[in-house]
Design a protein around this motif. Structure first.
Motif, PDB file in Angstrom:
ATOM      1  N   ARG A   1       0.834  -1.205   0.000  1.00 45.56           N
ATOM      2  CA  ARG A   1       0.000   0.000   0.000  1.00 45.56           C
ATOM      3  C   ARG A   1       0.872   1.259   0.000  1.00 45.56           C
ATOM      4  O   ARG A   1       0.604   2.226  -0.723  1.00 45.56           O
ATOM      5  CB  ARG A   1      -0.892   0.012   1.242  1.00 45.56           C
ATOM      6  CG  ARG A   1      -1.871  -1.147   1.325  1.00 45.56           C
ATOM      7  CD  ARG A   1      -2.942  -1.040   0.276  1.00 45.56           C
ATOM      8  NE  ARG A   1      -4.022  -1.992   0.526  1.00 45.56           N
ATOM      9  CZ  ARG A   1      -4.977  -2.263  -0.339  1.00 45.56           C
ATOM     10  NH1 ARG A   1      -4.989  -1.673  -1.514  1.00 45.56           N
ATOM     11  NH2 ARG A   1      -5.917  -3.133  -0.040  1.00 45.56           N
ATOM     12  N   LEU A   2       1.901   1.280   0.848  1.00 52.74           N
ATOM     13  CA  LEU A   2       2.750   2.464   0.942  1.00 52.74           C
ATOM     14  C   LEU A   2       3.474   2.732  -0.377  1.00 52.74           C
ATOM     15  O   LEU A   2       3.632   3.887  -0.783  1.00 52.74           O
ATOM     16  CB  LEU A   2       3.774   2.267   2.074  1.00 52.74           C
ATOM     17  CG  LEU A   2       3.212   2.228   3.497  1.00 52.74           C
ATOM     18  CD1 LEU A   2       4.315   1.907   4.490  1.00 52.74           C
ATOM     19  CD2 LEU A   2       2.536   3.544   3.850  1.00 52.74           C
TER      20      LEU A   2
ATOM     21  N   PRO B   1      -5.139   4.172   1.049  1.00 49.72           N
ATOM     22  CA  PRO B   1      -4.170   4.342   2.133  1.00 49.72           C
ATOM     23  C   PRO B   1      -4.082   3.103   3.014  1.00 49.72           C
ATOM     24  O   PRO B   1      -4.972   2.244   2.992  1.00 49.72           O
ATOM     25  CB  PRO B   1      -4.739   5.538   2.919  1.00 49.72           C
ATOM     26  CG  PRO B   1      -6.211   5.481   2.662  1.00 49.72           C
ATOM     27  CD  PRO B   1      -6.361   4.972   1.246  1.00 49.72           C
ATOM     28  N   ALA B   2      -3.001   3.048   3.773  1.00 44.60           N
ATOM     29  CA  ALA B   2      -2.818   1.921   4.686  1.00 44.60           C
ATOM     30  C   ALA B   2      -3.786   2.032   5.863  1.00 44.60           C
ATOM     31  O   ALA B   2      -4.221   3.121   6.241  1.00 44.60           O
ATOM     32  CB  ALA B   2      -1.377   1.885   5.194  1.00 44.60           C
TER      33      ALA B   2
ATOM     34  N   PRO C   1      -9.155  -1.394   3.127  1.00 42.89           N
ATOM     35  CA  PRO C   1      -8.640  -2.516   3.910  1.00 42.89           C
ATOM     36  C   PRO C   1      -7.128  -2.593   3.862  1.00 42.89           C
ATOM     37  O   PRO C   1      -6.478  -2.177   2.908  1.00 42.89           O
ATOM     38  CB  PRO C   1      -9.279  -3.738   3.242  1.00 42.89           C
ATOM     39  CG  PRO C   1      -9.542  -3.300   1.849  1.00 42.89           C
ATOM     40  CD  PRO C   1      -9.894  -1.847   1.941  1.00 42.89           C
ATOM     41  N   PHE C   2      -6.559  -3.148   4.951  1.00 44.07           N
ATOM     42  CA  PHE C   2      -5.112  -3.323   5.042  1.00 44.07           C
ATOM     43  C   PHE C   2      -4.631  -4.382   4.067  1.00 44.07           C
ATOM     44  O   PHE C   2      -3.632  -4.204   3.365  1.00 44.07           O
ATOM     45  CB  PHE C   2      -4.763  -3.718   6.481  1.00 44.07           C
ATOM     46  CG  PHE C   2      -3.359  -4.199   6.672  1.00 44.07           C
ATOM     47  CD1 PHE C   2      -2.294  -3.312   6.591  1.00 44.07           C
ATOM     48  CD2 PHE C   2      -3.094  -5.530   6.941  1.00 44.07           C
ATOM     49  CE1 PHE C   2      -0.992  -3.763   6.764  1.00 44.07           C
ATOM     50  CE2 PHE C   2      -1.805  -5.979   7.122  1.00 44.07           C
ATOM     51  CZ  PHE C   2      -0.755  -5.086   7.040  1.00 44.07           C
ATOM     52  N   LEU C   3      -5.335  -5.500   4.007  1.00 42.34           N
ATOM     53  CA  LEU C   3      -4.993  -6.563   3.071  1.00 42.34           C
ATOM     54  C   LEU C   3      -5.511  -6.208   1.673  1.00 42.34           C
ATOM     55  O   LEU C   3      -6.466  -5.438   1.548  1.00 42.34           O
ATOM     56  CB  LEU C   3      -5.608  -7.892   3.538  1.00 42.34           C
ATOM     57  CG  LEU C   3      -5.092  -8.435   4.870  1.00 42.34           C
ATOM     58  CD1 LEU C   3      -5.915  -9.647   5.292  1.00 42.34           C
ATOM     59  CD2 LEU C   3      -3.619  -8.799   4.786  1.00 42.34           C
TER      60      LEU C   3
ATOM     61  N   GLY D   1       1.791  -2.497  -6.439  1.00 47.68           N
ATOM     62  CA  GLY D   1       2.222  -2.756  -5.066  1.00 47.68           C
ATOM     63  C   GLY D   1       1.312  -3.748  -4.368  1.00 47.68           C
ATOM     64  O   GLY D   1       1.780  -4.652  -3.666  1.00 47.68           O
ATOM     65  N   ALA D   2       0.007  -3.578  -4.536  1.00 46.69           N
ATOM     66  CA  ALA D   2      -0.936  -4.515  -3.928  1.00 46.69           C
ATOM     67  C   ALA D   2      -0.759  -5.921  -4.499  1.00 46.69           C
ATOM     68  O   ALA D   2      -0.844  -6.919  -3.770  1.00 46.69           O
ATOM     69  CB  ALA D   2      -2.365  -4.028  -4.148  1.00 46.69           C
TER      70      ALA D   2
END
Length: 483
Positions: free
Chosen positions: A82-83, A210-211, A268-270, A404-405
Motif C-alpha cells: 500500500r505504501l 491508504p494503509a 482494507p489493510f490486506l 504494489g498490492a
C-alpha cells in the motif's frame, strides 16, 4: 476455463519494447541485492543456532530468533504494498532498506537472546518491504513481456539465497562467528541504497488506497498467535493442552476479527480488492502450495541426510545444491519460454506436476544420497516455474496502479506458505516419530532413532506430493493470459 486476457494495461510500456543491456544491469544491480538480503535471512541461521545458544543460552528458545523475523516480515508485506502505491516504490524500498540495516546492526550487537529476538523483529519490519518493493519496481520499470526474463533471474536469486542460506551460514559461523551473519549486511545495505538512488524516483499515486494501521495491528496479532501455535504445538506444549487450545481459539478469533474488519472497510489493510477476484485467489493458493513444499524441503532434507546418513552440516547443506540448480534451470527455461510465446499461466501447472512426481519418488524410493540429489534437482526444476510466472500474472491482472498490492499479495502468499509448510510439516513428521509429540524437540534430534525419523520424513514427502498436486490444480484455474 477463462478466456485469454490482454496483458497490456493502460500506462504500461508496449509489449514490443525491449530493455537495453545497460538498462537491465542498472535495474538488476539495484533491485537484486535488497531481494537477496531479505531472502537469505529467512534461512541463514539454520546452521548458526547451536553457536547462538552457546553464547546467549537457551537452545530451545532460539526458535524465536527465526519465528520473530518471519512474523514481522509476514505482517508488514501488505503494508509496504500500500505504501509503495501511495508514496512511490523506490522511496518506500529505501525506507525498508534503512529499517533492515538498523535491525541487522542491533542483531550483531545483541548481548542476550531477548535482545536478539527483538532485533530480529526490527529487521523483519524492514525485510517485509525489500522483496515486495523490489518486485513492484520491476513491474513499474519493465514492459510486460520483458518482465518474464527479469522475474526468472530474480526467482533464481531468491532461491539461491533461500537454499544457500544454511550453507553460507555454516561457513561464516565456522570461520568468523555468528554475529557476522548480521554485521555483513551493513556495507551491503549501503551499496544497495547507492544503487537504488540511481534509479528514477517515480511518483506515487495520492489517490491509491491508504494503509489501515489498525488492520495492520490486527493482522500482525493474528499472524503472531497463529505462527506461535503452529511452530510450538506438539513439542513445547501438547495440541490439546490448555496452552495449545487457548492459542488455537485465540488464533481463530483474531482471524475472524481481521476478516470481518477488512471486508467492511473501504480501505482494507490486506489487498481485499484483489483477493475478491477469483483468478487472484487461485494464483495465491498456487503460491502457498509451492512455498509450503519448497521450504519444508529446505529445512528437512538436511535433517534426513544428517540423521539417516550421518552427514555433517556442511555436507547436508551441499545436498540442497542440486535442488537449487534445478530451480535456477526451471526459472530460466520458464522465462525464455514466456518471453518467446507470451504465455505464462500454463507453466506452473506443468512445473508443480513434475515436482509432485519427484516427491512421490522421494517417498517410495530408498533415501540414498544420489537419489535424493537427482530427485531434488527434478523437484526444483518444477518449482522454478512458479514464481516468475506468478509475478507476471498478478501484475497483469492487477494493472499498473495496483502493482504494489499485487506484489504484496504474491509475497504474502509465499511467506504464509513458507511458515505453514515448515511448521505443519515439522509437526506432522514428529507426530509420526515414536513417542509423544509433546516430548520430541526438533532441536534435539538425537532423541529419535535414525530409521524412525527417516521413515517419518519420507511419509511427509508423500504428503508434500499431495500439496504439490493440489497446487497444480489451483494453477489450472488461473486465466490464460497473452503478454
Amino acid at each position: 476455463m477463462s478466456s485469454d486476457v490482454d496483458a497490456n494495461p493502460e500506462g504500461n510500456a508496449r509489449p514490443g519494447q525491449s530493455v537495453s543491456v545497460g538498462r537491465f544491469l542498472q535495474i538488476f544491480s539495484a533491485v537484486m541485492l535488497p531481494m537477496f538480503l531479505a531472502a537469505a535471512d529467512q534461512t541463514l541461521l539454520a546452521t548458526a543456532t547451536p553457536s547462538i545458544a552457546a553464547e546467549l543460552g537457551g537452545l530451545r528458545d532460539t526458535t524465536w530468533v527465526s519465528v520473530a523475523y518471519l512474523i514481522a516480515i509476514t505482517a508488514t508485506v501488505p503494508l509496504y504494498g500500500r505504501l509503495g502505491d501511495r508514496y512511490g516504490r523506490r522511496d518506500t524500498l529505501l525506507v525498508a532498506l534503512a529499517v533492515f540495516c538498523a535491525g541487522s546492526a542491533a542483531c550483531g550487537l545483541a548481548v542476550s537472546l531477548g535482545m536478539l529476538v527483538a532485533a530480529r523483529v526490527l529487521q523483519g519490519l524492514g525485510g517485509g518491504g525489500l522483496m515486495v518493493m523490489a518486485q513492484s519496481l520491476i513491474g513499474e520499470l519493465v514492459p510486460p513481456r520483458e518482465r518474464a526474463r527479469f522475474q526468472a533471474y530474480f526467482a533464481s536469486v531468491f532461491t539461491l539465497a533461500n537454499v544457500g542460506g544454511p550453507l553460507i551460514g555454516g561457513l561464516v559461523v565456522h570461520h568468523v562467528g555468528w554475529r557476522w551473519l548480521f554485521l555483513v549486511n551493513l556495507p551491503l545495505c549501503l551499496i544497495a541504497g547507492w544503487r537504488l538512488l540511481r534509479l528514477p524516483r517515480g511518483s506515487g499515486n495520492p489517490a491509491a488506497t491508504p494503509a489501515d494501521p489498525l488492520g495492520a495491528l490486527a493482522f500482525a496479532s493474528a499472524v503472531t498467535v497463529s505462527l506461535v501455535w503452529a511452530s510450538f504445538a506438539g513439542y513445547r506444549f501438547g495440541w490439546t493442552s490448555p496452552t495449545g487450545l487457548i492459542l488455537a481459539i485465540g488464533s481463530a478469533v483474531l482471524w475472524a476479527v481481521v476478516i470481518t474488519r477488512e471486508l467492511r472497510r473501504p480501505d482494507p489493510f490486506l489487498p481485499i480488492e484483489l483477493l475478491r477476484e477469483r483468478s487472484i485467489r487461485y494464483l495465491c493458493l498456487t503460491i502457498v502450495s509451492f512455498a509450503s513444499c519448497l521450504f519444508a524441503l529446505i529445512f528437512f532434507l538436511p535433517i534426513l541426510t544428517q540423521i539417516g546418513h550421518g552427514a555433517d552440516a556442511r555436507q547436508s547443506g551441499a545436498l540442497l545444491l542440486p535442488m537449487t540448480l534445478g530451480i535456477v534451470a526451471g526459472s530460466t527455461v520458464t522465462g525464455r519460454i514466456v518471453s518467446r510465446t507470451g504465455r505464462a499461466a500454463e507453466m506452473p501447472i506443468a512445473g508443480l506436476s513434475i515436482s509432485c512426481v519427484a516427491l512421490v519418488l522421494m517417498c517410495v524410493l530408498p533415501p540414498r544420497s544420489d537419489l535424493i540429489a537427482v530427485l531434488g534437482a527434478l523437484c526444483g526444476f518444477g518449482f522454478g516455474s512458479v514464481m516468475p510466472t506468478a509475478q507476471i500474472v498478478s501484475q497483469t491482472l492487477a494493472g499498473r496502479d495496483r502493482l504494489g498490492a499485487a506484489a504484496s499479495a504474491v509475497s504474502l502468499s509465499r511467506y504464509i506458505g513458507a511458515a505453514l509448510g515448515t511448521a505443519i510439516f515439522g509437526a506432522f513428521v514428529f507426530a509420526l516419530a515414536p513417542g509423544s509429540a509433546a516430548r520430541i524437540d526438533p532441536h534435539n534430534l538425537a532423541a529419535t532413532t535414525a530409521s524412525q525419523l527417516s521413515h517419518a520424513i519420507r511419509i511427509g514427502f508423500g504428503a508434500l506430493a499431495a500439496v504439490a498436486a493440489i497446487g497444480a490444480w489451483f494453477a489450472s484455474r488461473v486465466p490464460r493470459i497473452r503478454l
